[in-house]
Design an enzyme around this catalytic site. Structure first.
Site, PDB file in Angstrom:
ATOM      1  N   ASP A  96      -9.239  12.994  16.940  1.00 56.48           N
ATOM      2  CA  ASP A  96      -9.202  11.620  17.441  1.00 56.48           C
ATOM      3  C   ASP A  96     -10.389  11.359  18.367  1.00 56.48           C
ATOM      4  OD1 ASP A  96      -8.474   9.379  19.201  1.00 56.48           O
ATOM      5  OD2 ASP A  96      -6.581   9.467  18.123  1.00 56.48           O
ATOM      6  N   HIS A  99     -18.286   2.573   7.714  1.00 55.17           N
ATOM      7  CA  HIS A  99     -16.844   2.436   7.929  1.00 55.17           C
ATOM      8  C   HIS A  99     -16.375   3.736   8.579  1.00 55.17           C
ATOM      9  CE1 HIS A  99     -12.652   1.130   6.690  1.00 55.17           C
ATOM     10  NE2 HIS A  99     -12.500   2.382   7.091  1.00 55.17           N
ATOM     11  N   ARG A 114      -2.820  -2.196  -3.123  1.00 56.93           N
ATOM     12  CA  ARG A 114      -4.018  -1.385  -2.917  1.00 56.93           C
ATOM     13  C   ARG A 114      -3.918  -0.174  -3.845  1.00 56.93           C
ATOM     14  NH1 ARG A 114      -4.989   3.343   1.025  1.00 56.93           N
ATOM     15  NH2 ARG A 114      -7.216   3.644   0.736  1.00 56.93           N
ATOM     16  N   GLY A 119     -10.978   8.685   8.241  1.00 60.78           N
ATOM     17  CA  GLY A 119     -11.870   8.919   7.100  1.00 60.78           C
ATOM     18  C   GLY A 119     -13.105   8.067   7.341  1.00 60.78           C
ATOM     19  N   HIS A 142     -13.295   3.125   0.233  1.00 64.36           N
ATOM     20  CA  HIS A 142     -13.388   2.057   1.245  1.00 64.36           C
ATOM     21  C   HIS A 142     -14.042   0.782   0.686  1.00 64.36           C
ATOM     22  CE1 HIS A 142     -13.547   5.505   4.421  1.00 64.36           C
ATOM     23  NE2 HIS A 142     -12.316   5.039   4.342  1.00 64.36           N
ATOM     24  N   GLU A 162      -8.968  -5.223   5.283  1.00 64.59           N
ATOM     25  CA  GLU A 162      -8.720  -4.956   3.865  1.00 64.59           C
ATOM     26  C   GLU A 162      -7.536  -5.759   3.344  1.00 64.59           C
ATOM     27  OE1 GLU A 162      -9.288  -0.904   5.370  1.00 64.59           O
ATOM     28  OE2 GLU A 162      -9.524  -0.353   3.266  1.00 64.59           O
ATOM     29  N   ARG A 185     -12.202  16.110   7.956  1.00 59.43           N
ATOM     30  CA  ARG A 185     -12.993  16.537   6.787  1.00 59.43           C
ATOM     31  C   ARG A 185     -14.409  16.914   7.206  1.00 59.43           C
ATOM     32  NH1 ARG A 185     -11.404  11.351   3.980  1.00 59.43           N
ATOM     33  NH2 ARG A 185      -9.344  11.729   3.111  1.00 59.43           N
ATOM     34  N   ARG A 210     -11.125   9.005  20.421  1.00 55.44           N
ATOM     35  CA  ARG A 210     -10.815   8.607  21.806  1.00 55.44           C
ATOM     36  C   ARG A 210     -10.551   9.817  22.689  1.00 55.44           C
ATOM     37  NH1 ARG A 210      -6.478   4.066  20.835  1.00 55.44           N
ATOM     38  NH2 ARG A 210      -6.452   5.396  19.019  1.00 55.44           N
ATOM     39  N   ASN A 221       0.866  -1.169   0.000  1.00 55.93           N
ATOM     40  CA  ASN A 221       0.000   0.000   0.000  1.00 55.93           C
ATOM     41  C   ASN A 221       0.911   1.228   0.000  1.00 55.93           C
ATOM     42  OD1 ASN A 221      -1.823   2.023   0.482  1.00 55.93           O
ATOM     43  ND2 ASN A 221      -2.669   1.135   2.351  1.00 55.93           N
TER      44      ASN A 221
END
Ligand code: AMP
Length: 401
Positions: free
Chosen positions: A282, A207, A90, A211, A179, A385, A240, A284, A11
């Protein structure tokens, strides 16, 4: 000759190379590595084997080829080199040309190049990675697995924007989504967990990572998805904005003296949960801060959950029903509190969460988290993935697994 059947998964990003070697029959990762700062004199690569990490500087010219060569040396040292039978890459964008994974030929390379206009940051790096791998492993077949391919089943009413159709025919302006490899894997797993035929199911899969996107899957095929021409559209994400009135461009040009590039940068890198919280992208960190009374963090989590719940409604229309709502990605797999916030909005559809099952399904555990009397199943299914890329590569190159 080794009789092991291993696939090397690559990737490649513009300044990074991520790789893993997988024993496909055992579905087991034997080693992984990450090269960072690729293209810079201080580029380095970190190998991870049996949980142990070791880091090396990348030799000059510090590029993608140097990273793949370092990986080749490491595979030889570990005795894995002879077992690698194929390489799976990928690839972020396959445009309308690629509806499934494919063995890489010179023609396929030209078509991946033709998609650069749709993914100017990603596809050039994938091409460098494929070329480096061809140089390092000239004897091995290589396969491209596209993030967009799964969504090529979307019907025209889902992939068209309501703009002049000449923009589609001349420039390819349409919804492509992303995705896709994750959705394909999670849809298959969901059917298996529920012991149902994937060809007779309506699912909505979210998902949710840094992102984030959501997809309607009917009878195993993508019907609609929230990401669009680019990954900016749809859900609230880490940085985003997701959906926004496109007039923001002219409004900020007139009132804030911002250029198209500045607004684009702001919407991609400074918005989402980061922009709303003024604290972090984030989840968390935001959950901890919200628990300690931080109002910005709470707002960010609430906007994220509400937008997502609204999208579950519209994707249920696209899927023609809701046999299963599935959470995956870092947030979907781990945040029981985000899942609860979202499903609380969905009482209107008769979905009910089993609080204990919701709490238990974290840190890589999959399972049904709805109650028996819930009108549809709600599940957590960790995505994989890499496994999907390895399986496609094995199948397309005739490996016996
Ligand atoms: P990904 O891009 O799929 O790696 O997902 C990254 C996102 O998952 C980040 O927002 C993380 O904060 C979030 N995440 C990971 N673990 C947890 C957790 N235990 N609780 C809440 N969010 C988490």
């Amino acid at each position: 000759m080794s009789n092991q059947d291993l696939v090397l998964i690559l990737n490649c990003g513009s300044s990074s190379v991520k790789a893993a070697v997988m024993d496909v029959a055992k579905k087991e990762v034997l080693m992984s590595c990450l090269a960072e700062k690729v293209g810079n004199p201080d580029a380095y690569i970190t190998f991870k084997v049996n949980g142990e990490k070791n880091k090396h500087d990348l030799s000059a010219p510090h590029d993608h080829t140097a990273a793949v060569m370092a990986l080749l040396d490491e595979l030889k040292k570990l005795g894995l080199y002879d077992g690698v039978k194929a390489i799976g890459h990928r690839v972020v964008h396959g445009g309308e040309r690629f509806t499934q994974s494919t063995v890489i030929t010179p023609e396929v390379m030209r078509d991946i190049e033709a998609c650069i206009v749709l993914a100017p940051l990603h596809n050039p790096a994938h091409i460098l990675g494929i070329q480096a791998a061809q140089q390092a492993f000239p004897q091995l077949p290589q396969v491209a697995v596209f993030d967009t391919a799964f969504h090529q089943t979307m019907p025209p009413h889902a992939f068209h924007y309501a703009v002049p159709t000449s923009l589609y025919t001349k420039y390819g302006v349409r919804r492509y989504g992303a995705h896709g490899t994750s959705y394909r894997f999670v849809a298959q797993e969901t059917a298996a967990i529920l012991n149902r035929d994937i060809n007779q199911m309506s699912m909505v899969i979210a998902h949710l990572g840094n992102g984030a996107s959501i997809t309607a899957v009917k009878n195993g095929q993508s019907q609609d998805t929230s990401m669009g021409l680019t990954p900016l559209e749809g859900l609230v994400m880490g940085t985003r904005s997701g959906d926004i009135d496109p007039s923001i461009f002219s409004f900020l040009a007139a009132n804030a003296n911002m250029s198209i590039d500045q607004v684009t940068e702001m919407l991609n890198k400074e918005s989402g949960m980061l922009g709303l919280s003024n604290l972090s992208n984030d989840c968390r960190i935001l959950e901890e801060a919200a628990a300690n009374g931080d109002q910005g963090a709470e707002l960010a989590l609430n906007v994220f959950a509400y937008r997502l719940a609204k999208y579950v409604g519209s994707m249920t229309v696209a899927a023609g029903g809701l046999d299963a709502l599935v959470f995956t990605g870092g947030i979907g797999e781990n945040s029981d509190s985000m899942r609860k916030k979202v499903v609380d909005y969905l009482h209107v559809f008769g979905l009910k969460l089993d609080d204990q099952a919701n709490l238990d399904a974290r840190f890589g555990k999959s399972g049904v988290i709805s109650t028996k009397d819930s009108k549809g199943n709600v599940l957590v299914v960790p995505t994989n993935e890499e496994l999907m890329i390895a399986l496609d590569t094995a199948e397309l190159t005739g490996m016996h697994v």
